[in-house]
Write a protein that holds these residues in place. Structure first.
Motif, short mmCIF file in Angstrom:
data_model
loop_
_atom_site.label_atom_id
_atom_site.label_comp_id
_atom_site.label_asym_id
_atom_site.label_seq_id
_atom_site.Cartn_x
_atom_site.Cartn_y
_atom_site.Cartn_z
N PHE A 160 0.83 -1.21 0.00
CA PHE A 160 0.00 0.00 0.00
C PHE A 160 0.86 1.25 0.00
O PHE A 160 1.77 1.39 0.82
N ARG A 162 -0.19 4.30 0.67
CA ARG A 162 -0.61 5.35 1.60
C ARG A 162 -1.22 4.78 2.88
O ARG A 162 -2.12 5.36 3.47
N ALA A 163 -0.69 3.65 3.32
CA ALA A 163 -1.21 3.03 4.54
C ALA A 163 -0.90 3.82 5.79
O ALA A 163 -1.50 3.60 6.84
N ASP A 164 0.06 4.74 5.70
CA ASP A 164 0.41 5.56 6.85
C ASP A 164 -0.47 6.81 6.96
O ASP A 164 -0.27 7.63 7.84
N SER A 167 -7.43 6.10 6.61
CA SER A 167 -7.91 4.82 6.06
C SER A 167 -8.69 5.00 4.76
O SER A 167 -8.86 4.03 4.01
N LEU A 170 -7.12 3.62 1.67
CA LEU A 170 -7.02 2.17 1.45
C LEU A 170 -8.29 1.59 0.85
O LEU A 170 -8.29 0.44 0.41
N TYR A 190 -0.48 -8.70 2.58
CA TYR A 190 -0.64 -7.34 2.10
C TYR A 190 -0.06 -6.28 3.05
O TYR A 190 0.32 -5.19 2.62
N ALA A 191 -0.01 -6.56 4.34
CA ALA A 191 0.22 -5.51 5.34
C ALA A 191 1.69 -5.25 5.59
O ALA A 191 2.43 -6.14 6.02
N ALA A 195 0.19 -0.68 7.71
CA ALA A 195 -1.07 -1.43 7.67
C ALA A 195 -1.19 -2.36 8.87
O ALA A 195 -2.28 -2.57 9.41
N HIS A 199 -4.44 -0.81 10.18
CA HIS A 199 -5.49 -1.34 9.29
C HIS A 199 -5.60 -2.86 9.45
O HIS A 199 -5.12 -3.63 8.61
N THR A 202 -6.31 -5.63 6.80
CA THR A 202 -5.32 -6.03 5.78
C THR A 202 -4.44 -7.19 6.24
O THR A 202 -3.57 -7.63 5.50
#
Length: 358
Positions: A160, A162-164, A167, A170, A190-191, A195, A199, A202
């Motif tokens: 990802f 833009r996981a930081d 949300s 995502l 995925y994470a 994430a 998240h 994920t």
């Protein structure tokens, strides 16, 4: 006697951080990411503290072989896969797991007579636009991999961009992944660090924490990881080696980019950009001196930097200095310098001696 600059690696903190991450994703297995020489901490110093991980993820064959020859039996994932078809015998011999992100890698696997089927991570380009197959071709690629005699278990892998952040960023990538993989029965990984922390939807079968294992923030902001009680693993320390008493109106350092407006007591620290401290760190970057927060002044030199000791009269030649570590998160220094903690941790140079703390 060598210069007083030194770095420490706290392996107890590293183990603590891995346990913290495992608790955040109790249903997932963990790839401990040790690329870039364990994010600058030294792979040979760190792997034993991560011995209870489910697998190690890295880039270089040299590091993978180091782990195997040290007795590591867990899976080892090559995050960028192999770089030439003639790399496959090494993957086969050391039983490595490889990412596959390009058509030529598929062809190489199809032509390779593996002694044992090779575990593959099928990389999906989910908007990062670095490596991976587009979502609309993933099903076809997965079907091709499944029939190759040289290929063992296939896991779906993505990343990802833009996981930081919020949300909301995502939602579309997750929808894209779900649509592309509905017909695929396979484990998912995925994470990344961000994430993993923020998240949980994920997490799936595997997570890939990296910088959080070393106690730094994937967002670049130390405050964002404070709720998780992650501990800094690396400390960078030095000492005051000289003190200058200067009057108002004097320039400090190269280019006189800092000029005093009042009398100041300036400490000279044995640390510079040749040690890995960021040259572009501006005046005002925090430094921990003799138990008190101080600030840098002037341009960082190759071997030295300057700090204002006016409000720290207890500091003298030989006083201990923390550039980053337990008192000053590396992300705080990185943010002041306009970069990220990842860069500072991996930039500490070979001339800095390391000590392992347990």
């Amino acid at each position: 006697m060598s210069r007083p600059i030194r770095a420490t690696v706290n392996t107890t903190a590293l183990s603590h951080n891995l346990r913290t991450v495992k608790a955040l994703a109790p249903a997932s297995k963990v790839w401990s990411v040790v690329k870039a020489n364990a994010y600058g901490h030294g792979l040979s110093r760190c792997y034993e503290a991560l011995a209870f991980t489910d697998g190690f993820a890295l880039l270089n064959y040299e590091e993978a072989i180091l782990l195997r020859e040290a007795g590591i039996t867990q899976p080892i994932l090559l995050l960028e896969g192999f770089f030439k078809p003639n790399d496959l015998p090494l993957i086969d011999a050391y039983q490595l797991t490889t990412a596959v992100h390009s058509e030529w890698q598929l062809q190489a696997l199809a032509n390779f007579p593996a002694k044992k089927p090779i575990a593959v991570y099928l990389k999906i380009n989910n908007g990062m636009n670095r490596l991976g197959f587009s979502p609309d071709e993933v099903l076809t690629i997965w079907q091709r991999l499944k029939v190759l005699p040289s290929v063992g278990e296939v896991t779906l892998m993505s990343h990802f961009a833009r996981a930081d952040e919020n949300s909301i960023f995502l939602r579309e990538p997750l929808q894209r992944l779900a649509q592309a993989t509905t017909a695929i029965s396979a484990p998912r990984c995925y994470a990344n660090s961000a994430a993993t922390l923020w998240h949980p939807d994920t997490h799936h079968q595997w997570i890939r924490p990296g910088v959080v294992l070393y106690g730094a923030s994937p967002s670049g902001r130390a405050v964002d990881i404070e709720p998780y009680n992650l501990r800094p693993v690396m400390g960078l320390h030095s000492e005051i080696i000289a003190i200058q008493q200067v009057t108002a109106g004097e320039g400090i350092g190269y280019g006189h980019r800092y000029t005093t407006t009042a009398p100041q007591r300036i400490g000279i620290i044995a640390c510079g950009y040749a040690d890995g401290y960021p040259r572009h760190a501006p005046s005002g970057t925090p430094v921990w001196v003799a138990g008190k927060l101080c600030k840098t002044v002037g341009t960082v030199s190759m071997d030295m930097l300057m700090v204002d000791l006016t409000n720290c009269p207890e500091a003298n030649i030989g006083s201990d200095v923390e550039l980053w570590g337990a008192q000053l998160p590396v992300d705080t220094i990185a943010e002041a310098a306009g970069t990220v903690g990842y860069e500072l941790l991996t930039a500490v140079t070979q001339r800095v001696p390391f000590t392992t703390l347990t």
